[in-house]
Write an enzyme that holds these catalytic residues in place. Sequence first.
Site, short mmCIF file in Angstrom:
data_model
loop_
_atom_site.label_atom_id
_atom_site.label_comp_id
_atom_site.label_asym_id
_atom_site.label_seq_id
_atom_site.Cartn_x
_atom_site.Cartn_y
_atom_site.Cartn_z
N CYS A 185 -21.03 -45.77 -57.33
CA CYS A 185 -21.27 -46.71 -56.24
C CYS A 185 -20.33 -46.49 -55.04
O CYS A 185 -19.13 -46.70 -55.16
CB CYS A 185 -21.09 -48.12 -56.80
N CYS B 261 -18.37 -49.60 -54.00
CA CYS B 261 -17.28 -49.90 -54.94
C CYS B 261 -16.04 -49.09 -54.56
O CYS B 261 -14.92 -49.60 -54.57
CB CYS B 261 -17.69 -49.58 -56.37
#
Length: 105
Positions: free
Chosen positions: A29, A32
């Site tokens: 991600c 993230c």
Amino acid sequence: MQSIQNKETFQELISQSEPIIVKFFADWCPDCTRMNMFIDDIIDEFNQYKWYELNKDEFPEIAERYDVMGIPSLLIFKDGEKTAHLHSANAKTPEQVKEFLQNNK
């Protein structure tokens, strides 16, 4: 931030009477990774919480149970209940994360 490695530990942590924060993430991600660049300063500022992280891909049933549809997401738990949820769409900047935490003290 400590990583949660199993379902039992997750249940034990969220059942505490002190509020904790769990960051749901995934290794692939990009948002993230972006959050990781600024989250340490926020953890220092909001040190009244214990902070943990949980890989959504390793525990999809936990993510589904708590309606984690996007990542990164920050969830606050106390006494086994989710008390607040910062969805990924609103977790892109340090300001958004701080505002969420200030509004959920």
